[in-house]
Design an enzyme around this catalytic site. Structure first.
Site, short mmCIF file in Angstrom:
data_model
loop_
_atom_site.label_atom_id
_atom_site.label_comp_id
_atom_site.label_asym_id
_atom_site.label_seq_id
_atom_site.Cartn_x
_atom_site.Cartn_y
_atom_site.Cartn_z
N GLY A 177 26.64 -20.70 -4.92
CA GLY A 177 26.32 -21.76 -5.86
C GLY A 177 26.54 -23.08 -5.16
O GLY A 177 27.61 -23.31 -4.56
N ARG A 186 25.14 -21.69 5.56
CA ARG A 186 24.01 -21.59 4.63
C ARG A 186 23.10 -22.81 4.86
O ARG A 186 23.60 -23.94 4.89
CB ARG A 186 24.47 -21.58 3.17
CG ARG A 186 25.36 -20.42 2.75
CD ARG A 186 24.62 -19.10 2.63
NE ARG A 186 23.54 -19.13 1.68
CZ ARG A 186 23.68 -18.95 0.36
NH1 ARG A 186 24.87 -18.78 -0.18
NH2 ARG A 186 22.60 -18.94 -0.43
N GLN A 217 21.97 -11.92 -9.20
CA GLN A 217 23.05 -12.80 -9.60
C GLN A 217 22.99 -13.17 -11.09
O GLN A 217 24.00 -13.55 -11.68
CB GLN A 217 23.05 -14.05 -8.72
CG GLN A 217 23.49 -13.73 -7.30
CD GLN A 217 23.30 -14.89 -6.35
OE1 GLN A 217 22.69 -15.90 -6.68
NE2 GLN A 217 23.80 -14.74 -5.14
N ASP A 242 19.57 -25.99 -5.60
CA ASP A 242 20.35 -26.19 -4.38
C ASP A 242 19.96 -27.45 -3.63
O ASP A 242 20.72 -27.93 -2.81
CB ASP A 242 20.21 -24.98 -3.47
CG ASP A 242 20.97 -23.77 -4.00
OD1 ASP A 242 22.00 -23.43 -3.43
OD2 ASP A 242 20.52 -23.19 -5.01
N ASN A 285 15.48 -23.55 -5.71
CA ASN A 285 16.45 -22.73 -6.44
C ASN A 285 16.17 -21.27 -6.09
O ASN A 285 15.23 -20.95 -5.36
CB ASN A 285 16.33 -22.97 -7.94
CG ASN A 285 17.50 -22.37 -8.72
OD1 ASN A 285 18.66 -22.55 -8.34
ND2 ASN A 285 17.21 -21.66 -9.79
N LYS A 286 16.98 -20.39 -6.61
CA LYS A 286 16.87 -18.97 -6.29
C LYS A 286 15.44 -18.47 -6.48
O LYS A 286 14.75 -18.87 -7.41
CB LYS A 286 17.83 -18.16 -7.17
CG LYS A 286 17.98 -16.72 -6.73
CD LYS A 286 18.63 -16.64 -5.36
CE LYS A 286 18.71 -15.19 -4.88
NZ LYS A 286 19.69 -14.44 -5.66
#
Length: 376
Positions: free
Chosen positions: A62, A104, A211, A252, A262-263
């Site tokens: 996150g 990351r 997730q 993100d 984002n995811k």
């Protein structure tokens, strides 16, 4: 937990600190999110290699939580450095900072937090090393405390966009497990629960790391919210039935034009929401805004191992051996599909090039009350 007879009662996940500093032992303490929801395990990390691995392997994840973990982590990495020369100390700090920055690539909070810590050292090169160490500790603690306030304000701003009884959909985990408290996309859900709004929350499972299923559904259910888990390809079905009044997701990174990363799968939800006339909101602390990138095509997208799709969640491998796998961890949602970006300073809307520029160049950022241009 307190009170006679309840000392052995298990805590809910919300009673654990997602990420914190153990000052006595100079350790980064995190919930190991790879073990959820089956087991709650706390990790105490003192070595920079272990902190890097925890971020890379998504034990802490996150965007906001990654930033807090990086800040605490780089402090822990140099806390016990026994050097007397400031330049040598700074070289050790930079080595740890640069190393953690490789963990990351997509979440800009990682670099934002590390740069804040770097500024502390550079601004005090003439100070005693012990004093600089203490300043680093204070900065890491401040970054953590700020995250709580930022998420609360995001929640308050987002709450003005919905009404009691609404059906809300979220994708991936932008919850308390992705931050220190409240979450970003889940902040209005938690605050709404405190006010008795009675939301009906729909949670995408969110492939490939699940997730949404493992983390968001888990924490919201633990908090007592009305939660329904759905597969990723069901978002259109629930929207068509009129079950969704608004979509809230985290992100993100936000580019200067309002594109957001984002995811993976978020852009699909946004496109479906546009088709069915459902407002789509991105909840983003200003620390996720990266105005150095003109658009989403410039955002680096992390790719994960193929095993996360082919075998990670199965007793036996589910895909044929040798099949090619494309596994990006994030996708980019075009700004045209975003109804509004909810920040701690208010909700910005199109034209995003203008509203985001005005947001990041605000003259008195801490003095501005939350504002909502969509609902005056």
């Amino acid at each position: 937990m307190s009170g006679e007879g309840d000392q052995f009662m298990p805590k809910t996940i919300l009673e654990y600190n997602t990420v914190s500093l153990d000052e006595k032992n100079s350790a980064l303490v995190i919930v190991d999110q790879t073990q959820l929801p089956g087991r709650i395990e706390m990790l105490s990390l003192t070595e920079v290699e272990d902190i890097w691995e925890a971020i890379y392997l998504l034990k802490v994840r996150g965007a906001p939580a990654i930033g807090v973990a990086a800040a605490i982590g780089v402090y822990v990495a140099v806390k016990n450095a026994e050097v007397s020369d400031m330049q040598v100390f700074y070289e050790k700090f930079r080595k740890a900072k640069d190393y953690l920055a490789t963990s990351r690539p997509t979440a800009v909070n990682l670099f934002w937090a590390l740069d804040r810590m770097d500024s502390v050292v550079k601004e005090h090169m003439d100070s005693e090393i012990d004093e600089v160490k203490e300043l680093l500790r204070l900065e890491a603690v401040n970054i953590r405390s700020e995250d709580i306030e930022v998420c609360r304000r995001i929640g308050e701003n987002a709450l003005t966009l919905v009404k009691p009884g609404d059906g809300l959909l979220t994708h991936c985990n932008a919850g308390q497990l992705a931050t220190v408290k409240y979450g970003t996309a889940t902040a209005p859900m938690y605050l709404g629960q405190e006010k008795g709004y009675g939301f009906h929350i729909y949670v995408d499972e969110t492939r490939p790391l699940l997730q949404g299923a493992r983390l968001t559904a888990f924490e919201l259910q633990e908090a007592g919210l009305d939660v329904t888990l759905i597969c990723d390809n069901m978002s259109g079905a629930v929207m068509k039935k009129g079950l969704i009044d608004a979509v809230f997701v985290g992100c993100d990174r936000v580019a200067a034009n309002g594109d957001t990363a984002n995811k993976i799968g978020t852009s699909v939800v946004a496109a479906v929401a546009r088709h069915y006339g459902v407002p789509f909101y991105v909840c983003a602390p200003t620390s996720t805004i990266d105005i150095s990138l003109s658009g989403g095509d410039k955002i680096p997208i992390e790719e994960r191992p193929p095993e996360e799709i082919t075998e990670m969640w199965y007793e036996k491998r589910m895909a044929p051996k040798g099949v090619k796998v494309y596994n990006p961890c994030f996708d980019v949602t075009d700004h045209e599909l975003i109804t509004g970006i909810v920040t701690e300073y208010g909700v910005v809307q199109a034209p995003y090039e203008v509203s985001i520029k005005n947001l990041v160049q605000r003259p008195d950022p801490q003095g501005l009350p939350p504002q909502n241009p969509l609902h005056k």
